[in-house]
Design a protein around this motif. Structure first.
Motif, short mmCIF file in Angstrom:
data_model
loop_
_atom_site.label_atom_id
_atom_site.label_comp_id
_atom_site.label_asym_id
_atom_site.label_seq_id
_atom_site.Cartn_x
_atom_site.Cartn_y
_atom_site.Cartn_z
N LEU A 153 -2.99 13.11 2.93
CA LEU A 153 -1.64 13.58 2.61
C LEU A 153 -1.34 14.87 3.38
N LEU A 154 -2.36 15.75 3.48
CA LEU A 154 -2.19 16.98 4.24
C LEU A 154 -1.98 16.70 5.73
N ALA A 155 -2.52 15.59 6.20
CA ALA A 155 -2.38 15.23 7.60
C ALA A 155 -0.99 14.67 7.90
N GLY A 156 -0.17 14.51 6.88
CA GLY A 156 1.18 14.04 7.09
C GLY A 156 1.37 12.55 6.87
N VAL A 157 0.33 11.87 6.40
CA VAL A 157 0.45 10.44 6.13
C VAL A 157 1.14 10.26 4.78
N ASN A 158 2.15 9.38 4.72
CA ASN A 158 2.86 9.22 3.45
C ASN A 158 1.98 8.51 2.42
N ALA A 159 2.40 8.58 1.17
CA ALA A 159 1.58 8.08 0.05
C ALA A 159 1.27 6.59 0.19
N LYS A 160 2.26 5.80 0.62
CA LYS A 160 2.06 4.36 0.73
C LYS A 160 0.99 4.03 1.76
N LYS A 161 1.07 4.65 2.94
CA LYS A 161 0.09 4.38 3.99
C LYS A 161 -1.29 4.90 3.61
N THR A 162 -1.31 6.03 2.91
CA THR A 162 -2.58 6.57 2.44
C THR A 162 -3.28 5.59 1.50
N PHE A 163 -2.51 5.01 0.59
CA PHE A 163 -3.08 4.05 -0.36
C PHE A 163 -3.56 2.79 0.35
N ILE A 164 -2.80 2.34 1.35
CA ILE A 164 -3.19 1.15 2.11
C ILE A 164 -4.51 1.41 2.85
N CYS A 165 -4.63 2.61 3.44
CA CYS A 165 -5.86 2.97 4.14
C CYS A 165 -7.05 2.98 3.18
N ALA A 166 -6.85 3.49 1.97
CA ALA A 166 -7.92 3.50 0.97
C ALA A 166 -8.33 2.07 0.62
N MET A 167 -7.34 1.17 0.52
CA MET A 167 -7.63 -0.23 0.23
C MET A 167 -8.44 -0.87 1.36
N LEU A 168 -8.10 -0.53 2.60
CA LEU A 168 -8.80 -1.11 3.74
C LEU A 168 -10.26 -0.65 3.78
N THR A 169 -10.50 0.61 3.44
CA THR A 169 -11.90 1.09 3.42
C THR A 169 -12.70 0.37 2.34
N GLY A 170 -12.03 0.03 1.23
CA GLY A 170 -12.69 -0.74 0.18
C GLY A 170 -12.94 -2.17 0.62
N LEU A 171 -12.00 -2.75 1.40
CA LEU A 171 -12.15 -4.13 1.88
C LEU A 171 -13.38 -4.28 2.76
N VAL A 172 -13.70 -3.24 3.51
CA VAL A 172 -14.89 -3.27 4.36
C VAL A 172 -16.14 -3.52 3.52
N GLU A 173 -16.19 -2.93 2.34
CA GLU A 173 -17.36 -3.13 1.46
C GLU A 173 -17.42 -4.56 0.95
N VAL A 174 -16.27 -5.15 0.69
CA VAL A 174 -16.23 -6.56 0.27
C VAL A 174 -16.83 -7.43 1.37
N ILE A 175 -16.41 -7.19 2.61
CA ILE A 175 -16.93 -7.94 3.75
C ILE A 175 -18.44 -7.72 3.89
#
Length: 250
Positions: free
Chosen positions: A161-183
Motif C-alpha cells: 500500500l505504501l508503494a502506491g498499489v491500490n487495495a484491490k491489486k494488493t489483495f490480488i497479489c496476496a492471493m497469487l502468492t498463496g496460489l503458488v503454495e497450492v501448486i
C-alpha cells in the motif's frame, strides 16, 4: 485427493486470511505478529522433525542416514540459492518498498515475486508429507505452514500500500502468492507418488527447507522488534503443542 485439495487450498488460503487481517488491522503491533510468527515457527520446527526428518530416516532403510542428511542440506542449500537470487520478505520490508512511497512497478513486482518464489518450497513440503502416506503427520506439517502464512500475509499488505498499489491489486497479489503454495503442494505430492524411491530424500529435502525458513527468516524476524522473550516462549508452546498432537495421534 479431496483431502489434499482442501489442504492445499488451506495452506494457500492462509496467506489470504493474513492479508485480510492486515487490511482490517493496518496498525497491528509488531509484538502481536511476532508472537504469532514464533508460535508458527515452533509448530513448523516440530513438524519438520517429527513429520519429515524422522520418517525420512525410517523410510531410508540402511541408507536412511545418508538420504536424510543429504536431503536436509540439499533443501537448505536450495533455499539459500533462492535467497541470494531473490531476497525474501524480511529483507525487502524496510528497504526500497517502505522507504519510497512511490516505488515503481518493477520494485513491487520484485516484492511479490520474492514472496511467491519462497512460498513454493513450503507448498512442496506440505505435498511431500501427503505423499508419504501418513495423513495425520501430513496435516500437522500443512497446519504449521499455514500458521506461518497468516502473519506473512499480514505484513505484506502495508509495504504494498505504501508503494502506491491500490487495495484491490494488493489483495490480488496476496492471493497469487498463496496460489503458488497450492501448486507447490501438488508438485510435492505427485513427485513422491510417481516414484516412492525418492521418498526418503524428498522428506528430508522438505524438512531441510523448513528448518532453513525457521532459522533464516522466522526467528530473526520475531527477534527484530524487542519481543525476544515472548517470541521464544511462543515458539516453545508451538513446538510442544505439535509434540503432544503427534504423540496422541500415535
Amino acid at each position: 485427493m479431496e483431502l489434499i485439495l482442501l489442504t492445499a487450498l488451506g495452506v494457500g488460503g492462509a496467506t489470504v486470511i493474513g492479508a485480510i487481517i492486515g487490511f482490517i488491522f493496518k496498525g497491528i503491533s509488531h509484538k502481536f505478529s511476532d508472537i504469532v510468527l514464533s508460535f508458527a515457527a515452533g509448530v513448523m520446527l516440530s513438524a519438520a522433525i517429527l513429520g519429515l526428518i524422522l520418517p525420512s530416516l525410517e523410510a531410508g532403510g540402511k541408507f536412511g542416514l545418508i538420504y536424510t542428511i543429504s536431503g536436509v542440506f540439499a533443501g537448505a542449500l536450495c533455499l539459500n540459492l533462492i535467497d541470494k537470487l531473490v531476497p525474501h520478505l524480511h529483507k525487502l520490508v524496510g528497504a526500497d518498498i517502505e522507504e519510497h512511497h512511490n516505488a515503481n512497478l518493477s520494485k513491487v513486482l520484485l516484492f511479490v515475486m520474492a514472496i511467491a518464489i519462497h512460498n513454493l518450497p513450503e507448498g512442496i513440503a506440505a505435498g511431500v508429507g501427503f505423499g508419504s502416506g501418513d495423513t495425520s503427520r501430513a496435516i500437522i506439517i500443512a497446519g504449521g505452514i499455514a500458521l506461518q502464512n497468516i502473519p506473512e500475509g499480514m505484513v505484506i499488505i502495508g509495504p504494498m500500500l505504501l508503494a502506491g498499489v491500490n487495495a484491490k491489486k494488493t489483495f490480488i497479489c496476496a492471493m497469487l502468492t498463496g496460489l503458488v503454495e497450492v501448486i507447490g503442494t501438488f508438485i510435492g505430492y505427485f513427485a513422491v507418488s510417481v516414484s516412492t524411491a525418492i521418498l526418503p530424500f524428498a522428506l528430508a529435502f522438505a524438512g531441510g527447507t523448513m528448518l532453513y525458513i525457521i532459522s533464516d527468516e522466522m526467528i530473526p524476524e520475531t527477534h527484530a522488534h524487542g519481543s525476544e522473550r515472548g517470541a521464544t516462549y511462543a515458539l516453545l508452546v508451538g513446538f510442544c503443542i505439535m509434540l503432544i498432537t503427534d504423540y496422541l495421534l500415535g
